[in-house]
Every structure is written in C-alpha cells, then in structure tokens.
Design a protein around this motif. Structure first.
Motif, PDB file in Angstrom:
ATOM      1  N   LEU A  69       6.437 -18.374  15.424  1.00  0.00           N
ATOM      2  CA  LEU A  69       7.344 -17.304  15.568  1.00  0.00           C
ATOM      3  C   LEU A  69       6.880 -16.208  16.139  1.00  0.00           C
TER       4      LEU A  69
ATOM      5  N   GLU B  14       8.357 -25.148  -3.947  1.00  0.00           N
ATOM      6  CA  GLU B  14       7.139 -26.087  -3.546  1.00  0.00           C
ATOM      7  C   GLU B  14       7.704 -27.606  -4.286  1.00  0.00           C
TER       8      GLU B  14
ATOM      9  N   ASN C  12       4.047 -27.018   7.582  1.00  0.00           N
ATOM     10  CA  ASN C  12       3.150 -27.672   6.655  1.00  0.00           C
ATOM     11  C   ASN C  12       3.731 -27.973   5.194  1.00  0.00           C
ATOM     12  N   ALA C  13       4.982 -28.062   5.003  1.00  0.00           N
ATOM     13  CA  ALA C  13       5.516 -28.121   3.502  1.00  0.00           C
ATOM     14  C   ALA C  13       4.679 -29.180   2.696  1.00  0.00           C
TER      15      ALA C  13
ATOM     16  N   LYS D 248      20.793 -35.071  -0.402  1.00  0.00           N
ATOM     17  CA  LYS D 248      20.453 -34.066   0.708  1.00  0.00           C
ATOM     18  C   LYS D 248      20.627 -34.737   2.379  1.00  0.00           C
TER      19      LYS D 248
ATOM     20  N   SER E  98      14.505 -36.584   1.983  1.00  0.00           N
ATOM     21  CA  SER E  98      14.077 -37.198   0.883  1.00  0.00           C
ATOM     22  C   SER E  98      15.042 -38.073   0.058  1.00  0.00           C
TER      23      SER E  98
ATOM     24  N   SER F 210       8.603 -29.826  10.194  1.00  0.00           N
ATOM     25  CA  SER F 210       8.089 -28.752   9.302  1.00  0.00           C
ATOM     26  C   SER F 210       7.468 -29.431   8.196  1.00  0.00           C
ATOM     27  N   VAL F 211       7.134 -30.716   8.192  1.00  0.00           N
ATOM     28  CA  VAL F 211       6.585 -31.222   7.070  1.00  0.00           C
ATOM     29  C   VAL F 211       5.015 -31.265   7.021  1.00  0.00           C
TER      30      VAL F 211
ATOM     31  N   TYR G 112       1.800 -20.381   1.246  1.00  0.00           N
ATOM     32  CA  TYR G 112       0.335 -20.551   1.845  1.00  0.00           C
ATOM     33  C   TYR G 112      -0.436 -19.314   1.704  1.00  0.00           C
TER      34      TYR G 112
ATOM     35  N   LEU H 107      14.149 -14.670   9.517  1.00  0.00           N
ATOM     36  CA  LEU H 107      12.953 -15.333   9.936  1.00  0.00           C
ATOM     37  C   LEU H 107      13.256 -16.861  10.004  1.00  0.00           C
TER      38      LEU H 107
ATOM     39  N   GLY I 221      15.462 -24.253   4.311  1.00  0.00           N
ATOM     40  CA  GLY I 221      15.877 -22.668   4.906  1.00  0.00           C
ATOM     41  C   GLY I 221      16.043 -23.016   6.279  1.00  0.00           C
ATOM     42  N   VAL I 222      15.112 -23.279   7.038  1.00  0.00           N
ATOM     43  CA  VAL I 222      15.135 -23.617   8.508  1.00  0.00           C
ATOM     44  C   VAL I 222      15.850 -24.611   9.006  1.00  0.00           C
TER      45      VAL I 222
ATOM     46  N   ALA J 235      13.256 -32.108   7.179  1.00  0.00           N
ATOM     47  CA  ALA J 235      13.792 -31.062   6.114  1.00  0.00           C
ATOM     48  C   ALA J 235      14.987 -30.501   6.317  1.00  0.00           C
TER      49      ALA J 235
ATOM     50  N   GLY K 179      19.133 -24.925   1.140  1.00  0.00           N
ATOM     51  CA  GLY K 179      19.125 -23.586   1.882  1.00  0.00           C
ATOM     52  C   GLY K 179      18.298 -22.712   1.653  1.00  0.00           C
TER      53      GLY K 179
HETATM   54  P1  NDP Z   1      12.126 -25.482   3.157  1.00  0.00           P
HETATM   55  O1  NDP Z   1      13.431 -24.925   2.541  1.00  0.00           O
HETATM   56  O2  NDP Z   1      12.638 -26.413   4.364  1.00  0.00           O
HETATM   57  O3  NDP Z   1      11.443 -26.429   2.128  1.00  0.00           O
HETATM   58  C1  NDP Z   1      10.561 -27.384   2.483  1.00  0.00           C
HETATM   59  C2  NDP Z   1      11.195 -28.693   2.406  1.00  0.00           C
HETATM   60  O4  NDP Z   1      10.114 -29.587   2.911  1.00  0.00           O
HETATM   61  C3  NDP Z   1      11.582 -29.477   1.040  1.00  0.00           C
HETATM   62  O5  NDP Z   1      12.648 -28.986   0.715  1.00  0.00           O
HETATM   63  C4  NDP Z   1      11.341 -30.704   1.642  1.00  0.00           C
HETATM   64  O6  NDP Z   1      12.718 -31.412   2.411  1.00  0.00           O
HETATM   65  C5  NDP Z   1      10.302 -30.972   2.567  1.00  0.00           C
HETATM   66  N1  NDP Z   1       9.030 -31.385   2.378  1.00  0.00           N
HETATM   67  C6  NDP Z   1       8.631 -32.551   2.678  1.00  0.00           C
HETATM   68  N2  NDP Z   1       7.448 -32.981   2.080  1.00  0.00           N
HETATM   69  C7  NDP Z   1       7.349 -31.842   1.067  1.00  0.00           C
HETATM   70  C8  NDP Z   1       6.122 -31.798  -0.059  1.00  0.00           C
HETATM   71  N3  NDP Z   1       5.145 -32.452  -0.211  1.00  0.00           N
HETATM   72  N4  NDP Z   1       6.405 -30.578  -0.582  1.00  0.00           N
HETATM   73  C9  NDP Z   1       7.415 -29.693  -0.549  1.00  0.00           C
HETATM   74  N5  NDP Z   1       8.397 -29.787   0.410  1.00  0.00           N
HETATM   75  C10 NDP Z   1       8.391 -31.150   1.176  1.00  0.00           C
HETATM   76  O7  NDP Z   1      11.264 -24.230   3.440  1.00  0.00           O
HETATM   77  P2  NDP Z   1      11.197 -23.352   4.645  1.00  0.00           P
HETATM   78  O8  NDP Z   1      12.713 -23.458   5.525  1.00  0.00           O
HETATM   79  O9  NDP Z   1      10.870 -21.785   4.221  1.00  0.00           O
HETATM   80  O10 NDP Z   1      10.155 -23.720   5.869  1.00  0.00           O
HETATM   81  C11 NDP Z   1      10.133 -24.823   6.405  1.00  0.00           C
HETATM   82  C12 NDP Z   1       8.949 -25.123   7.065  1.00  0.00           C
HETATM   83  O11 NDP Z   1       8.959 -24.289   8.241  1.00  0.00           O
HETATM   84  C13 NDP Z   1       7.625 -24.562   6.381  1.00  0.00           C
HETATM   85  O12 NDP Z   1       6.629 -25.475   6.497  1.00  0.00           O
HETATM   86  C14 NDP Z   1       7.203 -23.150   7.089  1.00  0.00           C
HETATM   87  O13 NDP Z   1       5.978 -22.975   6.763  1.00  0.00           O
HETATM   88  C15 NDP Z   1       7.744 -23.685   8.526  1.00  0.00           C
HETATM   89  N6  NDP Z   1       8.066 -22.198   9.032  1.00  0.00           N
HETATM   90  C16 NDP Z   1       7.499 -22.003  10.161  1.00  0.00           C
HETATM   91  C17 NDP Z   1       7.526 -21.053  10.991  1.00  0.00           C
HETATM   92  C18 NDP Z   1       6.828 -20.682  12.440  1.00  0.00           C
HETATM   93  O14 NDP Z   1       6.905 -19.728  12.884  1.00  0.00           O
HETATM   94  N7  NDP Z   1       6.084 -21.895  12.822  1.00  0.00           N
HETATM   95  C19 NDP Z   1       8.811 -19.853  10.646  1.00  0.00           C
HETATM   96  C20 NDP Z   1       9.102 -20.196   9.267  1.00  0.00           C
HETATM   97  C21 NDP Z   1       9.023 -21.291   8.630  1.00  0.00           C
HETATM   98  P3  NDP Z   1      13.081 -32.772   2.203  1.00  0.00           P
HETATM   99  O15 NDP Z   1      13.544 -32.950   0.849  1.00  0.00           O
HETATM  100  O16 NDP Z   1      14.347 -32.733   3.115  1.00  0.00           O
HETATM  101  O17 NDP Z   1      11.992 -33.471   2.821  1.00  0.00           O
END
Ligand code: NDP
Length: 323
Positions: A264, A311, A238-239, A176, A172, A214-215, A48, A122, A151-152, A147, A317
């Motif tokens: 966080l 992305e 906002n993935a 998974k 998805s 988280s999506v 981001y 984190l 990671g989370v 998701a 993981g």
């Molecule tokens: P992830 O390893 O969870 O990767 C993102 C996952 O989101 C993907 O593997 C996928 O999982 C899913 N996803 C759904 N739609 C999309 C898309 N259009 N593009 C990409 N991925 C998509 O990432 P992190 O663990 O690093 O982070 C997860 C989220 O948590 C992020 O949005 C991050 O910003 C947020 N976060 C927020 C924090 C806070 O303090 N609020 C702190 C840390 C992280 P699947 O295939 O299973 O759908």
C-alpha cells in the motif's frame, strides 16, 4: 484516568513479547500531530513485525493505523487543529497517544466514526489499491478472492462486486463461505479442497482474470493454476507464510501471466494520493457499498489475545484495540 502507555517489543517472538510500558507522548515536531487515540486497527502486518518475518529495529512499538482526537500540532501543520477527529496510517500505533506525520492523517467526515476509521483505513485503502491502482477492475471480469471475510477481504468482496466483478471467494469453512455470499460473492470454494480445479469448473474451464491473494504460501500454487492466459496473480499478503520464489518462465508457460506483489505505501507516496484513496473509501462507505464490520474488540493491554485470534484464522471482519 490511566497514564499514557504503549505496547513495546524488545525481542521478536510469540505474543508474550508484547509488553505494556508507561510512556509520555512525544511533543509533536515540525509537520507532526499528537492524537489521543480512541481506537487502533489490528493488522496482520503487526504479527509479522512481532515474529520477525518483517524485520524491525528493536525496541519496537507495533501498530499501523488508528484514530482519535488531535491534541496538539507541530510547526507548519495547517491542515489539522486540536479537537479534529482523524484517522491515520503510521508506524507505532499501539499507544494511548500517538505522535506522527500529519501528512498521513485524514480528517474524518461527519458520519465516519473513529472506530470505523480505525477498522477500515489501512484495510480499505488496500482494497482501493487492489481494485483501482494496481490494475483497474472491470465489469464482467471474474476474480478469485482469498480470505474473503477477513479485514481486507470483507471490504474487497463488496467493493469488487459493486464494480461488476464476479467474485469467487476461497475460504476455510462453510460458515465463512455463507458470509462471503452475504458480502456479494457469486460463488465460493473451500480451501481444504482443490481450489484451482473448482475454479476451472465454475468458469467453464477458462479460469479467472485475477487472483487477489493474501494467503501466500498455502495459496500460491492454486492462484497460479486458477488464472486465464494473461491473468493477474496479485499476491498482497502472507497470512500462511511467505510464498516460495517462482521462475519467470513459469509465468510464460502458463499463458503470459502477470505477477505483482503490491504494498500500500508505494501507492500513497504523497498526502494527495492518501486523500484520493480516502475520498474513494469514505465515498464507498457513505454510499453503503461498504459496511464496516468490526468482528472483534480487545483492550489494547490485551493485545496478545488479539494477535492469537487473528493468527488462528478464526476472526471475521476487522479487529480493534481500544486504549
Ligand atoms: P485477515 O482478517 O484476512 O486474516 C487472515 C485470514 O487469512 C484468515 O482469517 C484466513 O481466512 C486466511 N488464512 C489462510 N491461511 C491462514 C493461516 N495459515 N493462518 C492464518 N490465516 C490464514 O487479515 P487482514 O485483513 O489484516 O490481512 C490480510 C492479508 O493482507 C495479510 O496477509 C496482510 O499482511 C495483507 N495486507 C497487505 C497489505 C499490502 O499493502 N500489501 C496491506 C494490508 C494487508 P480464511 O479462513 O477465509 O482462509
């Protein structure tokens, strides 16, 4: 030995804006420590910052967490000394050597490697915040986790399950989904179908107590429509892009729902809060409740490939960058 370096962006954009630059580490000032990094955790938030979704002042070095060995401490730092192994949260982690606030660093206990710390600090503290601080997860409740193997997610699912929460994992692919079940999810639903309908079927029409979402953009409507009356939509990422605004009246009409968007850093304002969260996290790791899963490793100089991987939504993981 390679010279100290950092990854820098001078403009926001695609992965090509991530450039390696030689940079001597800053001498630690009062309250700071200098860490020779051995592992850096990749987080979605780094993408981001790169794209400009979260605006930053340029030039900018991304990166939000890492781990390594303390090389020097600044004036007034009494909690750390050279040679200590630490994990930390802080801005500008994409460097071979990191200088930052000692108050955001925690000494790693025996049995917690630097790679583990970089993989979980984190993301694991985010899971802690979601399960204990935003609201306390209770045995017997049902949670929708999006998701679930990321990671989370790969920390949130087993931790929630260990607390007696029944997890419905929304993901998805079948692969998974199988991994989410290994992590403890009781049920799985695929995100290419109607998630809210599937959740209603799995809960006898009732819906879930909480959606850990988280999506963002792509999941918002399904989160909202999957909740019980007085359920919580915890939108923490906002993935897929940022969710659209929502009128409070809609929360009322759907049964007095609660919507929160936790970050966080609001939950660890003091070193004592960080210590408390880290103690819970390291405790859960040592008890075997959480098993760090490092799904991908990239050289820090190949960070563009790492951003492309996370992305793409295909990673599982945590992803590490190795300086
Ligand atoms: P992830 O390893 O969870 O990767 C993102 C996952 O989101 C993907 O593997 C996928 O999982 C899913 N996803 C759904 N739609 C999309 C898309 N259009 N593009 C990409 N991925 C998509 O990432 P992190 O663990 O690093 O982070 C997860 C989220 O948590 C992020 O949005 C991050 O910003 C947020 N976060 C927020 C924090 C806070 O303090 N609020 C702190 C840390 C992280 P699947 O295939 O299973 O759908």
């Amino acid at each position: 030995m390679t010279s100290p370096y950092a990854i820098q962006i001078e403009q926001t954009g695609g992965v090509e804006v991530l450039q390696k630059v030689e940079r001597e580490p800053r001498v630690p000032g009062p309250g700071e420590a200098l860490v020779r990094q051995t592992a850096i955790g990749l987080n979605f938030i780094d993408t981001y910052h790169r794209t400009g979704l979260y605006p930053v002042k340029l030039p900018f070095t991304p990166g939000s967490e890492g781990a390594g060995i303390v090389e020097a401490v600044g004036e007034g730092v009494e909690t750390l000394k050279p040679g200590d192994r630490v994990g930390y949260l802080g801005a500008g982690a994409y460097t071979s050597h990191y200088t930052g606030r000692a108050a955001m660093m925690v000494k790693l206990p025996d049995g917690i490697s630097e790679e583990t710390a970089a993989a979980v600090m984190l993301k694991g503290l985010t899971a802690w915040m979601l399960l204990f601080e935003v609201r306390r997860a209770s045995p017997g409740e049902t949670a929708l986790v999006w998701a679930p193997v990321g990671g989370v997610g790969s920390l949130l699912v087993p931790w929630a399950t260990s607390l007696g929460v029944k997890v419905i994992a929304a993901t998805s692919s079948e692969d998974k989904a199988a991994r989410a079940r290994e992590l403890g999810a009781a049920e799985t639903v695929l995100t290419n179908g109607n998630v809210a309908e599937a959740v209603r079927e799995l809960t006898g029409g009732k819906g879930v107590d909480v959606s850990y979402d988280s999506v963002g953009k792509a999941s918002a409507e399904a989160s909202l429509n999957s909740l019980k009356p007085r359920g919580w939509w915890i939108s923490y990422g906002n993935a897929s892009g940022a969710a659209e605004p929502i009128a409070p009246v809609i929360l009322g009409a759907k049964g007095s729902l609660v919507l929160t968007r936790p970050s966080l850093f609001s939950f660890i304002p003091t070193p004592q809060d960080l210590e408390r969260g880290a103690a819970a996290l390291f405790g859960a790791l040592r008890a075997g409740t959480l098993k760090p899963h490092i799904g991908q490793r990239f050289a820090l100089s190949d960070v563009g490939q790492a951003h492309t991987a996370i992305e793409s939504g295909k990673t599982v993981g945590a992803t590490l960058l190795i300086p």
